[in-house]
Design an enzyme around this catalytic site. Structure first.
Site, PDB file in Angstrom:
ATOM      1  N   ALA A 128       0.842  -1.204   0.000  1.00 45.89           N
ATOM      2  CA  ALA A 128       0.000   0.000   0.000  1.00 45.89           C
ATOM      3  C   ALA A 128       0.868   1.241   0.000  1.00 45.89           C
ATOM      4  O   ALA A 128       2.046   1.188   0.349  1.00 45.89           O
ATOM      5  CB  ALA A 128      -0.907   0.019   1.231  1.00 45.89           C
ATOM      6  N   ASP A 143      -8.367   2.263   9.431  1.00 44.56           N
ATOM      7  CA  ASP A 143      -9.343   3.047  10.199  1.00 44.56           C
ATOM      8  C   ASP A 143      -9.610   4.406   9.541  1.00 44.56           C
ATOM      9  O   ASP A 143     -10.604   5.067   9.854  1.00 44.56           O
ATOM     10  CB  ASP A 143      -8.852   3.258  11.640  1.00 44.56           C
ATOM     11  CG  ASP A 143      -7.488   3.923  11.723  1.00 44.56           C
ATOM     12  OD1 ASP A 143      -6.647   3.678  10.838  1.00 44.56           O
ATOM     13  OD2 ASP A 143      -7.241   4.677  12.696  1.00 44.56           O
ATOM     14  N   TYR A 148      -5.471   9.450   1.519  1.00 41.60           N
ATOM     15  CA  TYR A 148      -5.142   8.070   1.901  1.00 41.60           C
ATOM     16  C   TYR A 148      -6.415   7.276   2.214  1.00 41.60           C
ATOM     17  O   TYR A 148      -6.629   6.180   1.667  1.00 41.60           O
ATOM     18  CB  TYR A 148      -4.194   8.087   3.108  1.00 41.60           C
ATOM     19  CG  TYR A 148      -3.956   6.732   3.730  1.00 41.60           C
ATOM     20  CD1 TYR A 148      -3.251   5.740   3.040  1.00 41.60           C
ATOM     21  CD2 TYR A 148      -4.427   6.433   5.007  1.00 41.60           C
ATOM     22  CE1 TYR A 148      -3.020   4.497   3.608  1.00 41.60           C
ATOM     23  CE2 TYR A 148      -4.201   5.192   5.581  1.00 41.60           C
ATOM     24  CZ  TYR A 148      -3.502   4.229   4.883  1.00 41.60           C
ATOM     25  OH  TYR A 148      -3.290   2.999   5.443  1.00 41.60           O
TER      26      TYR A 148
END
Length: 282
Positions: free
Chosen positions: A61, A103, A126
């Protein structure tokens, strides 16, 4: 099973490799960008076919949250499009995929732990790209698991725990934010849960995983210093407003882990126990 691990040089990828040694019943293909460019769809299709891949754990990522605000195209490519390519390759074969998410898909305005079915509302590049990645994977691979995690640290790479230990030794004083609340995640605990899911069988859906408990970054730093034996550094609590960053952070991002605990019959370690284990290894 033949299992492809992407992002094998990262924190979680390194922890997955340790789990592989304890689970030799599968064949693992550990890749990072040098071995497989996950932004190249044809390269993925070829790799998956040639190695007869049964499942993918995507640990790769773009995670530089603040830099993402200025690098939206690259962030979109790695966090949204690349997972789609991986999911498409597995979906075609009837294989499975585990996609790691964050989260940051929530805006952090809750006051109780977030469950998997709550509305997402990312307020950073993000978070937005990771959410698109989640949706792409679910759409393209029926046998997919999304695991959202938070505040990841380990003995590998750069992370908050290692930074606070280094700064605690270098500086007489540190200011750390006290009004952002969440739960740290030891990457080793997350890797163990991923391996449990692989061995027990993928149950498709979205899951949350972090360690147990609730803490602020300030309290986390105090605990890191205590467990690392750092006594000489004074840690001051800061308001978020005193430490502005390009990307907005969720003020409250505690994740409810009931679903993954019930689905896989697991117990989740308390954050301080896991932190102690990691610091002892460091």
């Amino acid at each position: 099973m033949n299992i492809l691990i992407t992002g094998c040089n990262g924190q979680l990828g390194n922890e997955m490799q340790l789990q592989e040694k304890e689970n030799p019943q599968h064949t693992y293909f550990n890749t990072d960008v040098a071995e497989l460019d996950i932004t190249n769809q044809q390269a993925i299709e070829t790799f998956v076919a040639e190695n007869d891949i049964d499942g993918i754990v995507n640990c790769a990522a773009y995670t530089a949250v603040d830099k993402a605000e200025d690098n939206e195209a690259l962030c979109q490519l790695l966090n949204a499009e690349a997972p789609a390519y991986l999911a498409h390759a597995m979906g075609k074969r009837g294989g499975w995929m585990i996609q790691i998410s964050t989260d940051y898909v929530f805006d952090g305005t809750n006051h109780t732990p977030y469950t998997e079915d709550e509305d997402t509302c990312p307020n950073s590049v993000y978070g937005k790209t990771k959410l698109v990645g989640e949706m792409n994977v679910q759409k393209l691979c029926e046998r997919s698991m999304i695991i959202r995690t938070a505040w990841l640290y380990s003995t590998f790479g750069n992370n908050f725990v290692k930074t606070m230990i280094r700064l605690g030794k270098e500086r007489p004083e540190l200011g750390v934010i006290f009004d952002q609340i969440g739960t740290p995640t030891y990457a080793r605990d997350l890797a163990r849960v991923i391996m449990t899911a692989i061995n027990k069988g993928i149950v498709p859906g979205i899951y949350h995983f972090s360690n147990e408990g609730v803490i602020s970054w300030y309290d986390f730093t105090k605990a890191i210093h205590r467990l690392a034996g750092i006594m000489s550094c004074h840690v001051r609590p800061l308001h978020t407003a005193e430490y502005p960053t390009p990307a907005a952070r969720p003020h409250y991002s505690v994740l409810d882990k009931t679903k993954i605990k019930q689905t896989y019959g697991i117990e989740v370690p308390y954050w301080e126990e896991s932190l102690k284990e990691c610091i002892e290894k460091l």
